[in-house]
Design a protein around this motif. Structure first.
Motif, PDB file in Angstrom:
ATOM      1  N   PHE A 299      51.252  56.493  32.116  1.00  0.00           N
ATOM      2  CA  PHE A 299      51.764  55.155  32.434  1.00  0.00           C
ATOM      3  C   PHE A 299      51.493  54.798  33.893  1.00  0.00           C
ATOM      4  N   GLY A 300      51.560  55.795  34.764  1.00  0.00           N
ATOM      5  CA  GLY A 300      51.254  55.571  36.179  1.00  0.00           C
ATOM      6  C   GLY A 300      49.822  55.115  36.372  1.00  0.00           C
ATOM      7  N   VAL A 301      48.882  55.785  35.681  1.00  0.00           N
ATOM      8  CA  VAL A 301      47.463  55.393  35.740  1.00  0.00           C
ATOM      9  C   VAL A 301      47.295  53.977  35.210  1.00  0.00           C
ATOM     10  N   PHE A 302      47.960  53.683  34.076  1.00  0.00           N
ATOM     11  CA  PHE A 302      47.850  52.352  33.468  1.00  0.00           C
ATOM     12  C   PHE A 302      48.303  51.260  34.443  1.00  0.00           C
ATOM     13  N   PHE A 303      49.503  51.437  35.020  1.00  0.00           N
ATOM     14  CA  PHE A 303      50.035  50.378  35.888  1.00  0.00           C
ATOM     15  C   PHE A 303      49.278  50.255  37.202  1.00  0.00           C
ATOM     16  N   LEU A 304      48.737  51.358  37.691  1.00  0.00           N
ATOM     17  CA  LEU A 304      47.925  51.314  38.913  1.00  0.00           C
ATOM     18  C   LEU A 304      46.746  50.369  38.713  1.00  0.00           C
ATOM     19  N   ILE A 305      46.085  50.466  37.554  1.00  0.00           N
ATOM     20  CA  ILE A 305      44.925  49.616  37.255  1.00  0.00           C
ATOM     21  C   ILE A 305      45.377  48.211  36.856  1.00  0.00           C
ATOM     22  N   PHE A 306      46.393  48.145  35.975  1.00  0.00           N
ATOM     23  CA  PHE A 306      46.826  46.853  35.434  1.00  0.00           C
ATOM     24  C   PHE A 306      47.378  45.900  36.500  1.00  0.00           C
ATOM     25  N   GLN A 307      48.170  46.435  37.439  1.00  0.00           N
ATOM     26  CA  GLN A 307      48.843  45.572  38.422  1.00  0.00           C
ATOM     27  C   GLN A 307      47.866  44.747  39.252  1.00  0.00           C
ATOM     28  N   SER A 308      46.618  45.237  39.406  1.00  0.00           N
ATOM     29  CA  SER A 308      45.667  44.491  40.240  1.00  0.00           C
ATOM     30  C   SER A 308      45.134  43.240  39.548  1.00  0.00           C
ATOM     31  N   SER A 309      45.464  43.052  38.248  1.00  0.00           N
ATOM     32  CA  SER A 309      44.948  41.887  37.522  1.00  0.00           C
ATOM     33  C   SER A 309      45.407  40.575  38.156  1.00  0.00           C
ATOM     34  N   GLY A 310      46.647  40.574  38.710  1.00  0.00           N
ATOM     35  CA  GLY A 310      47.162  39.372  39.369  1.00  0.00           C
ATOM     36  C   GLY A 310      46.315  38.969  40.553  1.00  0.00           C
ATOM     37  N   ILE A 311      45.727  39.952  41.229  1.00  0.00           N
ATOM     38  CA  ILE A 311      44.883  39.657  42.390  1.00  0.00           C
ATOM     39  C   ILE A 311      43.546  39.075  41.934  1.00  0.00           C
ATOM     40  N   TRP A 312      42.879  39.725  40.949  1.00  0.00           N
ATOM     41  CA  TRP A 312      41.537  39.282  40.550  1.00  0.00           C
ATOM     42  C   TRP A 312      41.557  37.912  39.883  1.00  0.00           C
ATOM     43  N   GLY A 313      42.526  37.671  38.994  1.00  0.00           N
ATOM     44  CA  GLY A 313      42.584  36.386  38.296  1.00  0.00           C
ATOM     45  C   GLY A 313      42.764  35.226  39.254  1.00  0.00           C
ATOM     46  N   ASN A 314      43.673  35.398  40.215  1.00  0.00           N
ATOM     47  CA  ASN A 314      43.935  34.325  41.184  1.00  0.00           C
ATOM     48  C   ASN A 314      42.793  34.166  42.184  1.00  0.00           C
ATOM     49  N   LEU A 315      42.146  35.282  42.526  1.00  0.00           N
ATOM     50  CA  LEU A 315      41.009  35.215  43.460  1.00  0.00           C
ATOM     51  C   LEU A 315      39.859  34.415  42.838  1.00  0.00           C
ATOM     52  N   ILE A 316      39.591  34.662  41.565  1.00  0.00           N
ATOM     53  CA  ILE A 316      38.520  33.920  40.871  1.00  0.00           C
ATOM     54  C   ILE A 316      38.804  32.425  40.898  1.00  0.00           C
ATOM     55  N   SER A 317      40.057  32.035  40.568  1.00  0.00           N
ATOM     56  CA  SER A 317      40.385  30.596  40.516  1.00  0.00           C
ATOM     57  C   SER A 317      40.259  29.955  41.890  1.00  0.00           C
TER      58      SER A 317
ATOM     59  N   VAL B 159      46.383  27.791  45.380  1.00  0.00           N
ATOM     60  CA  VAL B 159      47.367  28.412  44.468  1.00  0.00           C
ATOM     61  C   VAL B 159      47.041  29.890  44.255  1.00  0.00           C
ATOM     62  N   GLY B 160      45.770  30.177  43.997  1.00  0.00           N
ATOM     63  CA  GLY B 160      45.344  31.564  43.761  1.00  0.00           C
ATOM     64  C   GLY B 160      45.636  32.469  44.935  1.00  0.00           C
ATOM     65  N   TYR B 161      45.342  31.979  46.154  1.00  0.00           N
ATOM     66  CA  TYR B 161      45.584  32.803  47.344  1.00  0.00           C
ATOM     67  C   TYR B 161      47.072  33.099  47.525  1.00  0.00           C
ATOM     68  N   ALA B 162      47.918  32.080  47.266  1.00  0.00           N
ATOM     69  CA  ALA B 162      49.373  32.285  47.394  1.00  0.00           C
ATOM     70  C   ALA B 162      49.862  33.311  46.385  1.00  0.00           C
ATOM     71  N   MET B 163      49.335  33.238  45.145  1.00  0.00           N
ATOM     72  CA  MET B 163      49.770  34.171  44.103  1.00  0.00           C
ATOM     73  C   MET B 163      49.193  35.575  44.303  1.00  0.00           C
ATOM     74  N   ILE B 164      48.035  35.658  44.978  1.00  0.00           N
ATOM     75  CA  ILE B 164      47.489  36.981  45.341  1.00  0.00           C
ATOM     76  C   ILE B 164      48.463  37.670  46.292  1.00  0.00           C
ATOM     77  N   CYS B 165      48.975  36.890  47.237  1.00  0.00           N
ATOM     78  CA  CYS B 165      49.943  37.413  48.209  1.00  0.00           C
ATOM     79  C   CYS B 165      51.172  37.968  47.477  1.00  0.00           C
TER      80      CYS B 165
END
Length: 458
Positions: free
Chosen positions: A138-156, A293-299
């Motif tokens: 679960f630790g490995v999963f969340f380490l990778i999964f949590q970064s999704s908020g950064i990539w999705g908002n960065l793309i937008s 919006v994306g930059y604020a949510m990346i933060c």
């Protein structure tokens, strides 16, 4: 590489691709589909469908399809939501929101079941404790999964910033931003050019492709659970029928501690709903433009991830009371400041301070509330976490539901009132615990944090 670890990595990267798309779209709904409040209405419907889904769909689907195909099928529900945004209307977004909501609970349940079985299987082979291996997975999963908020908002933000030709924003338009907003369509009050349809379609195309890649990754590379493991899976899932789960969820409310935790659990939905539904629209989009919006949510995402790790570690030294107090103080300070602050493009840094502080608070609300449920209701975990999902999702439904009906300052006062009530009822729970078991340490058990915090992320 061990096959079980390979499967954990495939699931983790599949979820990363899927939630890169969904996370980015959720942050943009209130700004991108602001006409008649369509965006936030779709999110409200989505969480209402999630409540229904979590009550009866997961055991049925996993039993019939198995974990692998439940994950793949549920991921397709998320792709449907991306497709619905191509032609955003009440007839496309609302049905696809229902589809996503129905797919959300089976997706997370199948993922939890798969990782648990994979961990147990490896532990038997390696002669280790199953609990330790499962926590590691679960630790490995969340380490990778949590970064999704950064990539999705960065793309937008990168895509929408191509359209932003900065023009001086008029003071008259800025007066409609912030707590005392004018209840109009704020997506175009800023001097920045509104993104063209071609840019919106480009973004949605990337998000849809990301979802399709996630499904292909699972279908092609994820192993089926072997027959001996499938028996274990059936044992895990051959627990309660829909009605027994449904009744157990509400019978659990006979426990006074569960009733007292309802405001705190709902507050978790309220505060996340406010940030993604109201702060992004009335402050960021209104004063700076949709491309910020994306930059604020990346933060928010970055601070949230770091603090989740940090508070998980230090909670054993500080105890949960101190952390809850820190979150309450940080959120209260933010709410009061948002009531008083008039957003202006010249104060750029301030737009990122609020999501950062919100991320710090949210990390505590998620990790510590989950941990608290795990400790208080150790003998009735299933019913307890069903209540957690129910009340948090209800908080989301209400927050998104009234989002377009009320001015921002009223929503901030509601948020503050629920926060104060939450702290009073939480204090009562701690008092009852101290009274019933004097000398029991209050530090949150970290092992419960990992596998249980995922519900928030759909």
């Amino acid at each position: 590489m061990d096959r079980n670890l390979k499967n954990v990595l495939i699931i983790s990267f599949g979820f990363l691709l899927l939630f890169t798309a969904y996370g980015g779209l959720q942050s943009l709904q209130s700004s991108l589909n602001s006409e008649e409040g369509l965006g936030v209405a779709s999110l409200s419907v989505l969480y209402a469908a999630l409540i229904l889904s979590s009550m009866f769909l997961p055991p049925v689907l996993i039993k019939k399809l198995g974990c692998k195909w439940t994950i793949a099928g549920s991921m397709c529900c998320y792709i449907a939501f991306s497709l619905g945004n191509f032609y955003a209307s009440w007839y496309t977004l609302i049905p696809t929101s229902v589809i996503l909501g129905l797919g959300g609970a089976p997706l997370w349940s199948a993922k939890c079941t798969y990782l648990t079985i994979a961990g147990t299987s490896y532990a038997k082979k390696a002669g280790k404790h199953a609990k330790d291996v499962i926590n590691q997975y679960f630790g490995v999963f969340f380490l990778i999964f949590q970064s999704s908020g950064i990539w999705g908002n960065l793309i937008s933000s990168l895509i929408f910033s191509q359209a932003s030709t900065e023009v001086q924003t008029s003071e008259e338009n800025l007066a409609c931003c912030g707590a005392y907003d004018c209840m109009t369509n704020t997506s175009n009050t800023t001097g920045s050019a509104e993104p063209s349809n071609s840019l919106i379609y480009t973004l949605l195309g990337i998000y849809t492709a990301s979802g399709v890649l996630a499904v292909l990754l699972i279908v092609i590379f994820l192993d089926q659970i072997k027959s001996d493991q499938a028996e274990t899976e059936k044992e895990i899932l051959e627990t309660p029928s829909f009605w027994s789960t449904f009744l157990a969820t509400f019978q659990h409310l006979k426990d006074i501690r569960q009733c007292l935790l309802i405001p705190l659990t709902m507050y978790s939905g309220f505060e996340q709903g406010f940030l993604s539904g109201d702060y992004t629209k009335a402050y960021v989009t209104c004063a700076l433009g949709i491309h910020y919006v994306g930059y604020a949510m990346i933060c928010f995402s970055a601070v949230n991830s770091l603090c989740s790790l940090l508070f998980g570690k230090i909670s054993q030294f500080t105890g949960r009371k101190l952390l809850f107090a820190l979150a309450a103080v940080a959120n209260t300070a933010c709410i009061i400041a948002l009531l008083l602050w008039k957003p202006h493009p010249k104060q750029l840094a301030v737009f990122f301070v609020f999501p950062a502080l919100w991320g710090l608070s949210d990390a505590i609300w998620q990790t510590q509330t989950n941990g608290l449920y795990g400790i208080l209701f150790e003998k009735h975990k299933e019913a307890a976490f069903a209540n957690y999902r129910l009340w948090e999702s209800l908080g989301f439904v209400i927050a998104y539901g009234y989002s377009t009906k009320l001015q921002v300052y009223i929503k901030l006062y509601i948020l503050l009132s629920v926060l104060v009530l939450s702290m009073v009822t939480y204090g009562a729970v701690e008092f009852l615990e101290a009274k019933s078991s004097p000398g029991t340490p209050t530090a949150t058990k970290k092992k419960k944090v990992g596998p249980l915090t995922e519900e928030t992320h759909m």
